[in-house]
Design an enzyme around this catalytic site. Structure first.
Site, PDB file in Angstrom:
ATOM      1  N   PHE A 114       0.848  -1.184   0.000  1.00  0.00           N
ATOM      2  CA  PHE A 114       0.000   0.000   0.000  1.00  0.00           C
ATOM      3  C   PHE A 114       0.889   1.240   0.000  1.00  0.00           C
ATOM      4  O   PHE A 114       1.846   1.323   0.777  1.00  0.00           O
ATOM      5  CB  PHE A 114      -0.876  -0.030   1.252  1.00  0.00           C
ATOM      6  CG  PHE A 114      -1.984   0.976   1.252  1.00  0.00           C
ATOM      7  CD1 PHE A 114      -3.157   0.737   0.546  1.00  0.00           C
ATOM      8  CD2 PHE A 114      -1.863   2.159   1.960  1.00  0.00           C
ATOM      9  CE1 PHE A 114      -4.188   1.662   0.555  1.00  0.00           C
ATOM     10  CE2 PHE A 114      -2.898   3.091   1.972  1.00  0.00           C
ATOM     11  CZ  PHE A 114      -4.059   2.846   1.259  1.00  0.00           C
ATOM     12  N   ASP A 185       2.060  -5.971   7.941  1.00  0.00           N
ATOM     13  CA  ASP A 185       0.864  -5.132   7.951  1.00  0.00           C
ATOM     14  C   ASP A 185      -0.340  -6.045   7.693  1.00  0.00           C
ATOM     15  O   ASP A 185      -0.406  -6.728   6.658  1.00  0.00           O
ATOM     16  CB  ASP A 185       0.981  -4.046   6.868  1.00  0.00           C
ATOM     17  CG  ASP A 185      -0.139  -3.023   6.987  1.00  0.00           C
ATOM     18  OD1 ASP A 185      -1.260  -3.395   7.388  1.00  0.00           O
ATOM     19  OD2 ASP A 185       0.114  -1.839   6.669  1.00  0.00           O
ATOM     20  N   TYR A 210     -10.882  -0.228  10.935  1.00  0.00           N
ATOM     21  CA  TYR A 210     -12.094   0.257  10.245  1.00  0.00           C
ATOM     22  C   TYR A 210     -12.420  -0.553   8.997  1.00  0.00           C
ATOM     23  O   TYR A 210     -13.417  -0.304   8.351  1.00  0.00           O
ATOM     24  CB  TYR A 210     -11.967   1.752   9.898  1.00  0.00           C
ATOM     25  CG  TYR A 210     -10.719   2.099   9.117  1.00  0.00           C
ATOM     26  CD1 TYR A 210     -10.650   1.874   7.746  1.00  0.00           C
ATOM     27  CD2 TYR A 210      -9.603   2.646   9.752  1.00  0.00           C
ATOM     28  CE1 TYR A 210      -9.510   2.179   7.036  1.00  0.00           C
ATOM     29  CE2 TYR A 210      -8.460   2.948   9.052  1.00  0.00           C
ATOM     30  CZ  TYR A 210      -8.417   2.716   7.689  1.00  0.00           C
ATOM     31  OH  TYR A 210      -7.278   3.009   6.988  1.00  0.00           O
ATOM     32  N   LYS A 211     -11.561  -1.517   8.645  1.00  0.00           N
ATOM     33  CA  LYS A 211     -11.850  -2.364   7.488  1.00  0.00           C
ATOM     34  C   LYS A 211     -12.658  -3.567   7.978  1.00  0.00           C
ATOM     35  O   LYS A 211     -13.812  -3.414   8.348  1.00  0.00           O
ATOM     36  CB  LYS A 211     -10.555  -2.742   6.780  1.00  0.00           C
ATOM     37  CG  LYS A 211      -9.901  -1.516   6.113  1.00  0.00           C
ATOM     38  CD  LYS A 211      -8.519  -1.750   5.552  1.00  0.00           C
ATOM     39  CE  LYS A 211      -7.986  -0.453   4.942  1.00  0.00           C
ATOM     40  NZ  LYS A 211      -6.558  -0.489   4.652  1.00  0.00           N
ATOM     41  N   ARG A 357     -12.568  -4.004  -7.351  1.00  0.00           N
ATOM     42  CA  ARG A 357     -12.241  -4.777  -6.147  1.00  0.00           C
ATOM     43  C   ARG A 357     -13.515  -5.084  -5.358  1.00  0.00           C
ATOM     44  O   ARG A 357     -14.344  -4.205  -5.132  1.00  0.00           O
ATOM     45  CB  ARG A 357     -11.272  -3.958  -5.310  1.00  0.00           C
ATOM     46  CG  ARG A 357     -10.685  -4.694  -4.145  1.00  0.00           C
ATOM     47  CD  ARG A 357      -9.604  -3.849  -3.516  1.00  0.00           C
ATOM     48  NE  ARG A 357     -10.172  -2.707  -2.810  1.00  0.00           N
ATOM     49  CZ  ARG A 357      -9.556  -2.066  -1.807  1.00  0.00           C
ATOM     50  NH1 ARG A 357      -8.348  -2.438  -1.443  1.00  0.00           N
ATOM     51  NH2 ARG A 357     -10.119  -1.057  -1.209  1.00  0.00           N
TER      52      ARG A 357
HETATM   53  C1  LIG Z   1      -5.868   0.838   4.544  1.00  0.00           C
HETATM   54  C2  LIG Z   1      -4.401   0.776   4.615  1.00  0.00           C
HETATM   55  C3  LIG Z   1      -3.659   1.825   5.172  1.00  0.00           C
HETATM   56  C4  LIG Z   1      -4.315   3.101   5.611  1.00  0.00           C
HETATM   57  O1  LIG Z   1      -3.619   3.756   6.621  1.00  0.00           O
HETATM   58  P1  LIG Z   1      -4.340   4.852   7.529  1.00  0.00           P
HETATM   59  O2  LIG Z   1      -3.237   5.533   8.216  1.00  0.00           O
HETATM   60  O3  LIG Z   1      -5.268   4.115   8.459  1.00  0.00           O
HETATM   61  O4  LIG Z   1      -5.116   5.761   6.628  1.00  0.00           O
HETATM   62  C5  LIG Z   1      -2.278   1.670   5.284  1.00  0.00           C
HETATM   63  N1  LIG Z   1      -1.676   0.529   4.867  1.00  0.00           N
HETATM   64  C6  LIG Z   1      -2.367  -0.500   4.319  1.00  0.00           C
HETATM   65  C7  LIG Z   1      -1.654  -1.723   3.894  1.00  0.00           C
HETATM   66  C8  LIG Z   1      -3.742  -0.393   4.162  1.00  0.00           C
HETATM   67  O5  LIG Z   1      -4.431  -1.379   3.585  1.00  0.00           O
END
Ligand SMILES: *Cc1c(COP(=O)(O)O)cnc(C)c1O
Length: 398
Positions: A114, A185, A210-211, A357
């Site tokens: 990400f 992660d 939040y996911k 997705r």
């Molecule tokens: C959703 C996601 C994020 C988002 O980070 P936030 O700081 O919560 O906005 C970061 N890394 C990955 C791998 C994600 O899927």
């Protein structure tokens, strides 16, 4: 007891006319969350005022919720704590891990990670200077790239775009045998697939709530450190709530016990109240059941879409063991197709450049949802319903 998915679905407030396939991006509202948050606002904040930090147990919430999430990811009690956003937790884990491998300068990650994780690593490398570097290779090339100069292997277990899943235990072992630490992660793993941080001997892990964990927009992230490493981990963001004794107001920083040191500042109490409502549902769920149902749903979706929509190309691994709980398809007009789907009540999302997705979340996604989504997608593709200007104008959030 096997998980009662009819009961878990009934515990979410989902709109009647929507098939929601985006819980991998923002989990839906647990029915009990509004009342729990209202109670936190009126009874705790409203009536107890500042005494709620003690009397309502606010100060310990990040740990208590951490333990409840820990059960879902194979983390022992007392090894997970909540707070901040995932990007911040990535920074903390990475900075502490790098400091534990002095003499090595390379962070290894993959090009499918990400962007925020890579941006954070890049920023940290710039701050540290001294020859630190971020190296990225294709997801399939990670194992071969774990060389003896790597300090930290930093990976997102499940690729946010394709759903491709890394072999966490094997890659962690490879990292360890090369003398490196592994930071995982779990943004698309926690609540999505079975994770065993302890069994995999992961060193650090981070993830968001939040996911798949349904804490609502902006819900806090979590961080894990293997218990044998936590006492050596030096917090890069040494905030007062990670101090051994925050209310001693000592001018010198001393890290708190174990994972507590990864707390930074005041935790988001209202958001954690919402998460408590979601964890009341998760407490009655077995991840093995979730995984088994998720595979049934994703297999059925792939089969259905491939039979009904020959123009869409599968972007996710075909082997369910090699993917998470999402399915992605490619199409050059992916954005417009997704907008047409949303207009017809099937909510997924689009990831540039061409990925549609779809997230499958057994707590509330049913086989009827899968069949309904395939039928609507087929209608959109057959009649080219996506081919309209209104579906091609990009919104801020895709
Ligand atoms: C959703 C996601 C994020 C988002 O980070 P936030 O700081 O919560 O906005 C970061 N890394 C990955 C791998 C994600 O899927």
């Amino acid at each position: 007891m096997p998980t009662d998915f009819a009961a878990t679905r009934a515990a979410f407030a989902l709109p009647e006319d929507v098939i929601y396939l985006d819980g991998n991006s923002l989990g839906p509202l647990p029915r009990a969350a509004a009342a729990r948050v209202a109670e936190c606002v009126t009874k705790e904040w409203g009536e107890m005022l500042i005494t709620a930090w003690n009397r309502a147990g606010w100060m310990d919430l990040p740990r208590r919720l951490g333990d409840r999430i820990g059960r879902l990811i194979g983390a022992a009690p007392g090894t997970v704590v909540l707070g901040d956003t995932l990007s911040i937790k990535v920074y903390q884990a990475l900075a502490s891990a790098l400091e534990m491998r002095p003499g090595r300068r390379a962070i290894l990650s993959d090009t499918g990670n990400f962007p925020s994780d890579l941006y954070i690593a890049d920023g940290l490398v710039r701050t540290l200077g001294q020859g630190y570097e971020l190296r990225t290779v294709a997801p399939e090339a990670v194992e071969a790239a774990i060389t003896p100069d790597v300090a930290v292997l930093m990976l997102t277990e499940v690729d946010y775009r394709t759903g491709r899943r890394h072999a966490m235990a094997a890659l962690t072992e490879k990292a360890h045998s090369a003398g490196a630490l592994a930071v995982w992660d779990l943004a698309h793993s926690a609540g999505a697939v079975e994770v065993d941080l302890t069994g995999a001997r992961a060193d650090f892990a981070v993830g968001c709530t939040y996911k798949y964990l349904n804490s609502g927009p902006g819900g806090p992230a979590f961080i894990y450190i293997a218990p044998h490493l936590a006492p050596q981990a030096r917090p890069a963001l040494s905030g007062w709530l990670g101090h051994e004794a925050p209310f001693a107001f000592d001018p010198d920083y001393r890290p708190g016990a174990g994972i507590e040191r990864m707390r930074v500042g005041t935790p988001p109490i209202l958001q954690m109240a919402a998460l408590e409502a979601s964890m009341d549902i998760w407490d009655r769920v077995e991840m093995a059941d979730v995984r088994a149902r998720s595979i049934e749903l994703t297999e059925a979706f792939i089969k259905g879409v491939e039979a009904a929509c020959p123009d869409l190309t599968l972007a996710s691994p075909r082997d369910p063991a090699a993917r998470g709980s999402q399915v992605s398809f490619r199409h050059p007009e992916g954005y417009a197709i997704m907008q047409a789907l949303i207009a017809q009540g099937v909510i997924g999302d689009f990831r540039a450049p061409d990925i549609l997705r779809f997230g499958f979340t057994p707590l509330y996604t049913t086989m009827e949802d899968v069949e309904g989504a395939v039928a609507i997608l087929k209608r959109i593709m057959d009649a080219r319903l996506w081919d309209r200007a209104e579906f091609k104008a990009r919104a801020k959030v895709t």
